[in-house]
Design an enzyme around this catalytic site. Structure first.
Site, PDB file in Angstrom:
ATOM      1  N   HIS A  40      -7.884  -0.452  -1.102  1.00 19.88           N
ATOM      2  CA  HIS A  40      -7.657  -1.597  -1.979  1.00 19.88           C
ATOM      3  C   HIS A  40      -8.943  -2.256  -2.460  1.00 19.88           C
ATOM      4  O   HIS A  40      -9.066  -3.478  -2.476  1.00 19.88           O
ATOM      5  CB  HIS A  40      -6.718  -2.601  -1.297  1.00 19.88           C
TER       6      HIS A  40
ATOM      7  N   SER B 194       0.831  -1.211   0.000  1.00 16.18           N
ATOM      8  CA  SER B 194       0.000   0.000   0.000  1.00 16.18           C
ATOM      9  C   SER B 194       0.861   1.254   0.000  1.00 16.18           C
ATOM     10  O   SER B 194       1.668   1.455  -0.898  1.00 16.18           O
ATOM     11  CB  SER B 194      -0.965  -0.032   1.197  1.00 16.18           C
TER      12      SER B 194
END
Length: 311
Positions: free
Chosen positions: A195, A86
């Site tokens: 996500h 991330s």
């Protein structure tokens, strides 16, 4: 045999993490660069109150990751690949030589703001351990709706997955997971449903911001924590960085890919240690360690031994 630098996503941040960086000229220079890029003192971002802000947390993880990786380089530890989960993809891109540090600071500040504004409350991430991907996908499909949005967000290991969505939807999935035999379910310290498709719009806005930034061909492999692929083309790295907030993380495949590319030492940059355990599961041989737990001296000794074995 190769060395991999790993950079964590949100979760391991701790108050005063920037104040506890090594007290040397390298750290002071990078802190100054980050402050100049933002037009504010970044040392005001790492207190407990500031950590209520996604922007502050992501900036602190970026800065700390770059500082610690450059400390490793100063000690003679050089990476063959860099990867991040991330937000960790941004320090990975900086250390790989693809993204300028000052540009990364500005982009991460925008990234955090976009994510925070999109879902200021009532959403986030939750981890489920003990079930397989197909089982989680079935539970998510059972609950997901316009009123109760929930998605598979992270494939961290075969039986360690993360879901993203509204608090109510995640609660339902976790209850169903427990009924199916999940070992553990818990809400993560992340206030944004990362996500997944819920962040398609903010990701598209970050894509536009990347058009104003020049990326370079990396000097070591940029390994995507989203796709598990190694990218050398600047345009593919830019796309991976801009869109990773809206794409499923596949850390399991990324670490399998690293091992297949002869990585035998994986070093997780502070303040993280969770990625180390996940990485070990993909490595039949070699070492994975957290620099904040094992220390720079252990990392240096292992790196030296690995390079000597190549000769």
């Amino acid at each position: 045999m190769k060395i991999l630098f790993n950079f964590p996503g949100q979760g391991p941040q701790v108050p005063q993490m920037l104040h506890n960086l090594p007290d040397n000229a390298l750290t002071h220079s990078l802190i100054e660069q980050a402050s100049l890029a933002l037009g504010e003192d970044v040392l005001l971002l790492d207190n407990a109150g500031a950590f209520h802000s996604t922007r502050a947390v992501q900036l602190c993880l970026l800065i700390a990751g770059v500082v610690w990786a450059k400390q490793c380089q100063a000690e003679g530890i050089d990476a063959d690949f860099c990867s991040g989960l991330s937000i960790g993809a941004f320090p990975a891109a900086v250390i790989a030589g693809a993204l300028d540090f000052s540009d990364a600071v500005k982009l991460v500040a925008l990234r955090g703001e976009l994510m925070q504004q999109a879902y200021p409350q009532g959403f986030g991430l939750s981890a489920i351990t003990g079930l397989r991907q197909a089982q989680i996908e079935a539970l998510v499909a059972q609950v997901n709706s316009d009123e109760l949005p929930v998605y598979l967000a992270n494939i961290n290991a075969e039986d360690q997955l993360v879901i993203a969505g509204s608090d109510a939807a995640m609660k339902q999935v976790m209850l169903l997971a427990k009924e199916q035999g999940a070992q553990k379910t818990h809400r993560l310290a992340v206030t944004v449903p990362s996500h997944c498709a819920l962040l398609d719009e903010p990701a598209a806005r970050l894509v536009e911001a990347f058009k104003q930034v020049k990326l370079s061909r990396p000097v070591c492999g940029y390994l995507s924590g989203t796709t598990g692929r190694v990218y050398w083309q600047p345009e593919k790295i830019a796309d991976d960085l801009a869109m990773n907030m809206a794409r499923t993380v596949n850390w399991r495949d990324a670490m399998v890919a690293a091992y297949q590319r002869d990585v035998r030492l994986a070093l997780e940059m502070p303040p993280g240690c969770v990625l180390t355990g996940l990485t070990k599961r993909a490595m039949d041989q070699g070492e994975a360690l957290s620099v904040c737990q094992s220390g720079m001296h252990v990392a240096g000794r292992l790196a030296t031994r690995l390079r000597e074995n190549e000769r």
